[in-house]
Design a protein around this motif. Structure first.
Motif, mmCIF file in Angstrom:
data_model
loop_
_atom_site.group_PDB
_atom_site.id
_atom_site.type_symbol
_atom_site.label_atom_id
_atom_site.label_comp_id
_atom_site.label_asym_id
_atom_site.label_seq_id
_atom_site.Cartn_x
_atom_site.Cartn_y
_atom_site.Cartn_z
ATOM 1 N N ASN A 12 0.848 -1.186 0.000
ATOM 2 C CA ASN A 12 0.000 0.000 0.000
ATOM 3 C C ASN A 12 0.884 1.237 0.000
ATOM 4 O O ASN A 12 1.607 1.509 0.954
ATOM 5 C CB ASN A 12 -0.919 0.006 1.222
ATOM 6 C CG ASN A 12 -1.906 -1.130 1.206
ATOM 7 O OD1 ASN A 12 -1.933 -1.951 2.115
ATOM 8 N ND2 ASN A 12 -2.716 -1.209 0.175
ATOM 9 N N ARG A 13 0.826 1.991 -1.094
ATOM 10 C CA ARG A 13 1.706 3.129 -1.306
ATOM 11 C C ARG A 13 1.173 3.927 -2.491
ATOM 12 O O ARG A 13 0.205 3.524 -3.141
ATOM 13 C CB ARG A 13 3.123 2.646 -1.598
ATOM 14 C CG ARG A 13 3.183 1.686 -2.794
ATOM 15 C CD ARG A 13 4.578 1.128 -3.046
ATOM 16 N NE ARG A 13 5.046 0.323 -1.919
ATOM 17 C CZ ARG A 13 6.322 0.051 -1.700
ATOM 18 N NH1 ARG A 13 7.248 0.514 -2.518
ATOM 19 N NH2 ARG A 13 6.676 -0.691 -0.679
ATOM 20 N N ALA A 14 1.813 5.023 -2.783
ATOM 21 C CA ALA A 14 1.487 5.806 -3.986
ATOM 22 C C ALA A 14 2.774 6.109 -4.729
ATOM 23 O O ALA A 14 3.744 6.577 -4.130
ATOM 24 C CB ALA A 14 0.770 7.096 -3.613
ATOM 25 N N ALA A 15 2.786 5.821 -6.021
ATOM 26 C CA ALA A 15 3.902 6.203 -6.879
ATOM 27 C C ALA A 15 3.471 7.404 -7.705
ATOM 28 O O ALA A 15 2.292 7.554 -8.033
ATOM 29 C CB ALA A 15 4.290 5.046 -7.793
ATOM 30 N N TRP A 16 4.422 8.276 -8.034
ATOM 31 C CA TRP A 16 4.105 9.410 -8.885
ATOM 32 C C TRP A 16 5.201 9.571 -9.937
ATOM 33 O O TRP A 16 6.352 9.173 -9.723
ATOM 34 C CB TRP A 16 3.935 10.702 -8.084
ATOM 35 C CG TRP A 16 5.145 11.120 -7.297
ATOM 36 C CD1 TRP A 16 5.455 10.767 -6.017
ATOM 37 C CD2 TRP A 16 6.219 11.967 -7.751
ATOM 38 N NE1 TRP A 16 6.646 11.336 -5.629
ATOM 39 C CE2 TRP A 16 7.139 12.079 -6.669
ATOM 40 C CE3 TRP A 16 6.477 12.644 -8.934
ATOM 41 C CZ2 TRP A 16 8.301 12.838 -6.767
ATOM 42 C CZ3 TRP A 16 7.638 13.400 -9.029
ATOM 43 C CH2 TRP A 16 8.536 13.501 -7.962
ATOM 44 N N ALA A 17 4.799 10.116 -11.074
ATOM 45 C CA ALA A 17 5.750 10.326 -12.163
ATOM 46 C C ALA A 17 5.369 11.583 -12.932
ATOM 47 O O ALA A 17 4.185 11.794 -13.233
ATOM 48 C CB ALA A 17 5.758 9.122 -13.103
ATOM 49 N N TYR A 24 -0.294 10.037 -10.539
ATOM 50 C CA TYR A 24 -0.155 9.234 -9.318
ATOM 51 C C TYR A 24 -0.855 7.890 -9.510
ATOM 52 O O TYR A 24 -1.994 7.838 -10.004
ATOM 53 C CB TYR A 24 -0.806 9.935 -8.128
ATOM 54 C CG TYR A 24 -0.105 11.184 -7.654
ATOM 55 C CD1 TYR A 24 0.733 11.156 -6.532
ATOM 56 C CD2 TYR A 24 -0.284 12.407 -8.304
ATOM 57 C CE1 TYR A 24 1.356 12.308 -6.081
ATOM 58 C CE2 TYR A 24 0.344 13.562 -7.860
ATOM 59 C CZ TYR A 24 1.162 13.501 -6.746
ATOM 60 O OH TYR A 24 1.788 14.641 -6.300
ATOM 61 N N ALA A 25 -0.183 6.832 -9.107
ATOM 62 C CA ALA A 25 -0.790 5.502 -9.034
ATOM 63 C C ALA A 25 -0.882 5.138 -7.561
ATOM 64 O O ALA A 25 0.139 5.004 -6.883
ATOM 65 C CB ALA A 25 0.049 4.487 -9.794
ATOM 66 N N VAL A 26 -2.095 4.981 -7.061
ATOM 67 C CA VAL A 26 -2.343 4.901 -5.621
ATOM 68 C C VAL A 26 -2.942 3.551 -5.250
ATOM 69 O O VAL A 26 -3.812 3.030 -5.953
ATOM 70 C CB VAL A 26 -3.306 6.024 -5.187
ATOM 71 C CG1 VAL A 26 -3.575 5.963 -3.698
ATOM 72 C CG2 VAL A 26 -2.757 7.390 -5.591
ATOM 73 N N HIS A 27 -2.474 3.013 -4.141
ATOM 74 C CA HIS A 27 -3.090 1.812 -3.568
ATOM 75 C C HIS A 27 -3.209 2.026 -2.064
ATOM 76 O O HIS A 27 -2.237 1.878 -1.323
ATOM 77 C CB HIS A 27 -2.250 0.569 -3.871
ATOM 78 C CG HIS A 27 -2.928 -0.713 -3.491
ATOM 79 N ND1 HIS A 27 -2.255 -1.910 -3.390
ATOM 80 C CD2 HIS A 27 -4.226 -0.998 -3.192
ATOM 81 C CE1 HIS A 27 -3.099 -2.861 -3.050
ATOM 82 N NE2 HIS A 27 -4.302 -2.332 -2.920
ATOM 83 N N PRO A 54 -0.295 20.071 -13.538
ATOM 84 C CA PRO A 54 -1.599 19.418 -13.438
ATOM 85 C C PRO A 54 -1.420 17.952 -13.039
ATOM 86 O O PRO A 54 -0.425 17.321 -13.415
ATOM 87 C CB PRO A 54 -2.170 19.535 -14.863
ATOM 88 C CG PRO A 54 -1.423 20.660 -15.485
ATOM 89 C CD PRO A 54 -0.057 20.647 -14.884
ATOM 90 N N VAL A 55 -2.368 17.426 -12.279
ATOM 91 C CA VAL A 55 -2.216 16.070 -11.756
ATOM 92 C C VAL A 55 -3.398 15.180 -12.139
ATOM 93 O O VAL A 55 -4.530 15.638 -12.294
ATOM 94 C CB VAL A 55 -2.055 16.061 -10.213
ATOM 95 C CG1 VAL A 55 -0.846 16.878 -9.787
ATOM 96 C CG2 VAL A 55 -3.315 16.551 -9.527
ATOM 97 N N ILE A 56 -3.082 13.891 -12.272
ATOM 98 C CA ILE A 56 -4.084 12.834 -12.395
ATOM 99 C C ILE A 56 -3.781 11.837 -11.293
ATOM 100 O O ILE A 56 -2.664 11.319 -11.199
ATOM 101 C CB ILE A 56 -4.035 12.145 -13.767
ATOM 102 C CG1 ILE A 56 -4.305 13.154 -14.886
ATOM 103 C CG2 ILE A 56 -5.049 10.998 -13.836
ATOM 104 C CD1 ILE A 56 -4.016 12.623 -16.282
ATOM 105 N N VAL A 57 -4.755 11.594 -10.431
ATOM 106 C CA VAL A 57 -4.569 10.710 -9.278
ATOM 107 C C VAL A 57 -5.504 9.519 -9.464
ATOM 108 O O VAL A 57 -6.728 9.671 -9.424
ATOM 109 C CB VAL A 57 -4.899 11.433 -7.955
ATOM 110 C CG1 VAL A 57 -4.651 10.513 -6.770
ATOM 111 C CG2 VAL A 57 -4.076 12.711 -7.819
ATOM 112 N N CYS A 58 -4.918 8.361 -9.681
ATOM 113 C CA CYS A 58 -5.789 7.219 -9.964
ATOM 114 C C CYS A 58 -5.300 5.966 -9.249
ATOM 115 O O CYS A 58 -4.135 5.883 -8.842
ATOM 116 C CB CYS A 58 -5.894 6.972 -11.461
ATOM 117 S SG CYS A 58 -4.344 6.801 -12.329
ATOM 118 N N GLY A 59 -6.216 5.033 -9.074
ATOM 119 C CA GLY A 59 -5.820 3.794 -8.430
ATOM 120 C C GLY A 59 -6.934 3.130 -7.658
ATOM 121 O O GLY A 59 -8.119 3.433 -7.836
ATOM 122 N N ASP A 60 -6.528 2.241 -6.780
ATOM 123 C CA ASP A 60 -7.430 1.480 -5.925
ATOM 124 C C ASP A 60 -7.461 2.160 -4.562
ATOM 125 O O ASP A 60 -6.513 2.052 -3.781
ATOM 126 C CB ASP A 60 -6.922 0.035 -5.820
ATOM 127 C CG ASP A 60 -7.728 -0.803 -4.841
ATOM 128 O OD1 ASP A 60 -8.787 -0.339 -4.374
ATOM 129 O OD2 ASP A 60 -7.288 -1.934 -4.550
#
Length: 377
Positions: A211-216, A228-231, A290-296
């Motif tokens: 469980n973490r968030a990666a960003w690029a 962001y890829a979020v779990h 600008p950001v896109i935050v997506c994931g589970d």
């Protein structure tokens, strides 16, 4: 006598409708309360869809009765419109503007490509089908949670099968697990160059947690977008937990035990995710792009977690999707726990939940984003 009975019935329905409206109001207020401060608020907010549905049914009832009392549920319906939009979304499929600069993003909890799921018949073939579907999807950016890869495996060398083979850039945030030294965690693949990336380790004590968030930061034809890829923390509820609770109905002692177990897990999840989303938002709000935050996110739209994200960002399903948009492929129906949020500078189009890919316990979601021209352009 008939008139008296009619008046009593009307009064009873009015009282019930009033109670439902009060339930709605309390539920909306509970969305604002951090579960760490008052954890029962999480359960009240979780029940809000029931109040919304009942209020809508009361509205239909008073309309059919041609009663002026429809003013009560109608007023509540109008005041709570944004929450109804979280429950069921209706959009009319706007076309992407011609010549616009776009970015298609897919998010998918791939459930370790079923690598550990021995109960699935033909696991290697199931995994291959899922991996190939992801690898060949036309998205520009892929945010994959519960990603799994093994360098020394033909079936599961997914850095190669999804990334290298197709010339994709990647940012990897995984931990090494099991005896075969597999990588498990969150990965961002991109057809566009990744300038820099990083990882948010929630609460600093979960460095060994998936469980973490990666960003690029991604260079999209000269513009930079941070993805962001979020779990977030899992609900930790398995299908057998739900089945055990249902089967215990009728046995008071057993039912109390099973329902308390479910409640404890839900409470723990509410509290953990509330802290994690605040840590995530602090990072998001500091982004120069600008950001896109997506994931589970492991929380439904009627939760403190979702509500905090919705205050700061727009939700792609609400803006460009249709229907309930359920993403959980498990025993509990209608749960939308996977999402894509985005900031100013972007606009969402063509949001889809990919029900055709049902090999994980989540369905993939994708959206196309238009990068809005800068004021100086």
């Amino acid at each position: 006598m008939a008139g008296t009975f009619k008046n009593i019935r009307r009064r009873v329905w009015l009282i019930l409708n009033t109670l439902v409206v009060l339930w709605m109001l309390v539920g909306v207020l509970c969305l604002q309360v951090p579960p760490s401060t008052f954890w029962p608020a999480g359960f009240v907010a979780f029940s809000l869809p029931g109040a919304l549905v009942l209020n809508f049914l009361f509205l239909l009832y008073w309309v059919l009765r041609r009663s002026w009392l429809l003013v009560l549920p109608l007023s509540a319906f109008m005041l709570a419109w944004s929450y109804y939009a979280r429950l069921v979304t209706i959009n009319f499929g706007e076309e992407v503007p011609e010549g616009a600069k776009t970015l298609q993003v897919m998010s998918y909890n791939v459930h370790v490509f079923n690598a550990y799921d021995k109960i699935v018949e033909g696991v290697p073939q199931v995994s291959t089908d899922m991996i190939d579907w992801v690898a060949e999807h036309p998205a520009d950016v892929f945010c994959l949670q519960e990603f799994y890869s093994r360098v020394n495996s033909l079936e599961y060398n997914n850095f190669n099968r999804i990334g290298t083979r197709y010339g994709k850039y990647k940012y990897v945030s995984t931990l090494e697990t099991d005896k075969v030294k597999a990588n498990l965690g969150v990965v961002i693949f991109s057809k566009y160059p990744i300038l820099i990336g990083g990882t948010i380790h929630f609460n600093n004590s979960y460095r060994q947690s998936a469980n973490r968030a990666a960003w690029a930061d991604i260079n999209v034809k000269g513009d930079t977008v941070r993805v962001y890829a979020v779990h977030l923390q899992s609900m930790s509820i398995k299908s057998e937990d739900i089945e055990n609770t249902y089967s215990a109905i009728g046995d008071e002692a057993s039912f109390k035990k099973e329902s308390r177990n479910l409640a404890r897990r839900l409470r723990s999840g509410f509290i953990s995710r509330a802290a994690q989303v605040q840590q995530l938002l602090e990072h998001v709000q500091a982004s120069p792009y600008p950001v896109i935050v997506c994931g589970d996110f492991n929380d439904i739209p009627f939760s403190y977690t979702y509500n905090e994200l919705a205050k700061a960002l727009q939700n792609a399903h609400e803006k460009a999707g249709n229907g309930v948009g359920a993403t959980y492929n498990g025993p509990l129906p209608f749960l939308r726990i996977d999402n894509q949020f985005y900031s100013q500078g972007l606009e969402a189009y063509n949001f889809q939940t990919h029900y055709e890919m049902g090999l994980s316990d989540h369905f993939p979601i994708s959206a196309t984003y238009v990068l809005q021209p800068k004021a100086t352009e």
